[in-house]
Design a protein around this motif. Sequence first.
Motif, short mmCIF file in Angstrom:
data_model
loop_
_atom_site.label_atom_id
_atom_site.label_comp_id
_atom_site.label_asym_id
_atom_site.label_seq_id
_atom_site.Cartn_x
_atom_site.Cartn_y
_atom_site.Cartn_z
N LEU A 22 -0.81 -0.64 -4.33
CA LEU A 22 -0.25 -1.51 -3.30
C LEU A 22 -0.40 -2.99 -3.66
CD1 LEU A 22 -1.47 0.45 -0.18
CD2 LEU A 22 0.90 -0.23 -0.58
N ARG A 23 -1.31 -3.30 -4.57
CA ARG A 23 -1.54 -4.69 -4.97
C ARG A 23 -0.61 -5.13 -6.10
NH1 ARG A 23 -3.65 -6.89 -0.76
NH2 ARG A 23 -5.56 -5.88 -0.04
N ILE A 24 0.14 -4.23 -6.66
CA ILE A 24 1.07 -4.60 -7.73
C ILE A 24 2.21 -5.42 -7.13
CG2 ILE A 24 2.65 -3.74 -9.49
CD1 ILE A 24 0.88 -1.24 -9.70
N THR A 25 2.43 -6.60 -7.68
CA THR A 25 3.44 -7.50 -7.12
C THR A 25 4.78 -7.45 -7.84
OG1 THR A 25 2.59 -9.30 -8.50
CG2 THR A 25 1.69 -9.11 -6.26
N ARG A 67 4.16 0.70 -8.74
CA ARG A 67 4.03 -0.08 -7.51
C ARG A 67 4.35 0.77 -6.28
NH1 ARG A 67 7.81 -3.61 -4.59
NH2 ARG A 67 6.61 -5.23 -3.47
N VAL A 68 3.51 0.59 -5.25
CA VAL A 68 3.72 1.26 -3.95
C VAL A 68 3.86 0.17 -2.89
CG1 VAL A 68 2.75 2.82 -2.22
CG2 VAL A 68 2.38 3.28 -4.65
N HIS A 103 -9.84 1.23 4.52
CA HIS A 103 -11.14 1.14 3.86
C HIS A 103 -11.00 0.85 2.37
CE1 HIS A 103 -13.44 3.66 7.12
NE2 HIS A 103 -13.25 2.40 7.48
N ALA A 104 -10.06 1.53 1.73
CA ALA A 104 -9.87 1.33 0.30
C ALA A 104 -9.38 -0.09 0.00
CB ALA A 104 -8.87 2.36 -0.25
N LEU A 105 -8.49 -0.62 0.85
CA LEU A 105 -8.01 -1.98 0.66
C LEU A 105 -9.13 -3.00 0.85
CD1 LEU A 105 -4.59 -1.65 2.49
CD2 LEU A 105 -4.90 -2.15 0.07
N VAL A 106 -9.96 -2.78 1.86
CA VAL A 106 -11.08 -3.69 2.09
C VAL A 106 -12.04 -3.63 0.90
CG1 VAL A 106 -13.15 -4.05 3.50
CG2 VAL A 106 -10.93 -3.66 4.60
#
Length: 455
Positions: free
Chosen positions: A99-102, A109-110, A236-239
Motif C-alpha cells: 500500500l506504500r508503493i507510490t 502496488r495495492v 495495525h500493520a500500517l501503524v
Amino acid sequence: MVAHELPQRDTSAGAGDVVPPPPTPPSPHSAPYPAPHPAPHPAPYPRRFRETESLNRRLGRPLRLLLGRRGRVDPALLASIGERLTARDVIAAELASALRITDPAHPDRVTMGQFRTALADGIDSVPGPPAALRNFFAAVDPVPDWVDFDLVDEGGRVARRFGRNSADVMLQLALIGSYRFDGPPRLLVETGGLAGGSALRRIAETQQWASAVTGPGAMRRRGQGFRLTVHVRLMHALVNHEVENGGRWDVARLGLPVNQSDLAATLGLFNAMHLLGVRLLGVRVTRAESRALMHLWKYVGHLMGVDEDWLCDREILQHRFNYHLLLAQSYGGPAGPPLANALVEAQGALHFDRFARVRRAYARARLLSMLRYFLGRRGMRDLQLPAALPWAVPPLLVGNLLRYHVLGRTPAGRAYLLRRGDRFIERNLRRHFGEQAPRVGAVHVGAPGKRSPAG
C-alpha cells in the motif's frame, strides 16, 4: 526472530545416529514446568522483557492462586513470548508495504480502493489482484475447521448480556489497567491516538468495534464484525510500518511497535480478563457462557493475525497464558499516567441530553471510584490518578447479584438482560460519539512517515 524458528544446535548425524526431533513451538496449552530461577534474559530479547518480573509476580498473585497447579511457570513459553516481541504479522505487513508503493505502474502496488473492494465483495471482485492483497485475503477468508458459528453467536449474546459491566471492565481494568506497563502505551502516544480531544473518540471507536463483533451473524464473511476486524488488522500493520520506520521507536528496548506478544496480550484482555472482571462485579458466568465467549474471541484473534498456537478456547488456559504475559512485562513507563488521565478527563466531553454538567462530573467520579476497586491504591498512585474510594462498587454488586444470579437463571431473565445490554450499548456509543456516525479505525494511507490513527 520469529518464535516458530527457534535456533537449534547442529545435530548432523552419521549412519546409525539417532537424530532428536525438532522442538515443539511452545504454546499456552503446554504442560506446566517448575518455576525457573530468575536470570538475565538473553540478548536477542528486547530489554523490557521480564524487566520487573519480581514485582509482576506480586501483582499476579491473585491470578496465580486462581490457577493452582497450572500456575507453575513454563520457561519455554516465557522464552517464546520474549522472541515474539520482535515477531510481526507477516501477511499484513506485506500488504502494508504494498500500500506504500507510490508508483502507479508498479506490479506489486495495492490501493485502498482494491482493499475495500476485496473486503466488501471478495478477492475475486478485484481484477488481477496483486500478490500481497491476494495472500492477505487467502489468510482471512477461509473459515478454520474449529469455528462453530452457533457458538460464536452465543458468545456475542453472552457479551451483550453483560451490558454495562463489559464496558466497565474493558475501560477500567483492561485498557487503563494496561497503562501500568511499558510498550503499547508508548505507541498510543507516538501515534497521538489518545491525546487531547481525540481521547473520547478513540475509546468510543474501540468500544464500537468490540460491540460490533458481538452482533447476530457479525462474524460471518459479510458481517460487520468480520469487516471491522480485518480492517483493524490492516490498520495495525500500517501503524507498525510507519512507527518502525519513523526513526524514533526503540526496537532494542521495546520490540516492534505492533508485535505478536502484545497482540496476544490484548486479545487476553478481551476474553479471559473480561470474564474475570465481570465476575469481580458480581456477574454470574456459567461454564457454557465462558466457553462461548472464549470461542468468539478465538475467532476474532485468528482474524486479527494472532499466531494460531496462541489462540485459547478455554478460559483457564488463557488465564495461564495471561500470567506468563504478565511476567514478561515491564511495569511503569512515561506514557501510562498521561494516557490514563486523558481518559478520566475525557468524561467531561461525554454527550448528555439533559443535566450534562452534573452527569459528566458523576461519570468522572464513578470512573475514578471503579478504577480504585480494580487497580488498588498502588495502581492509582502509579498512574498518578486522583485519590478515590470505591463507593460505586457496592450498589453495582447488589444489582448484579439480583440480575445475574436470580433473573439470569431463567430464559426470560436472560432475554431481559440481552435487551437491557443492547440498549446500554446504543446509549453508551451515543454518549461517546454524539451525533457523529461511528467509524472504526479509519485507515489513511499517506506518504511514508505520516501517522495513521491508532485504534
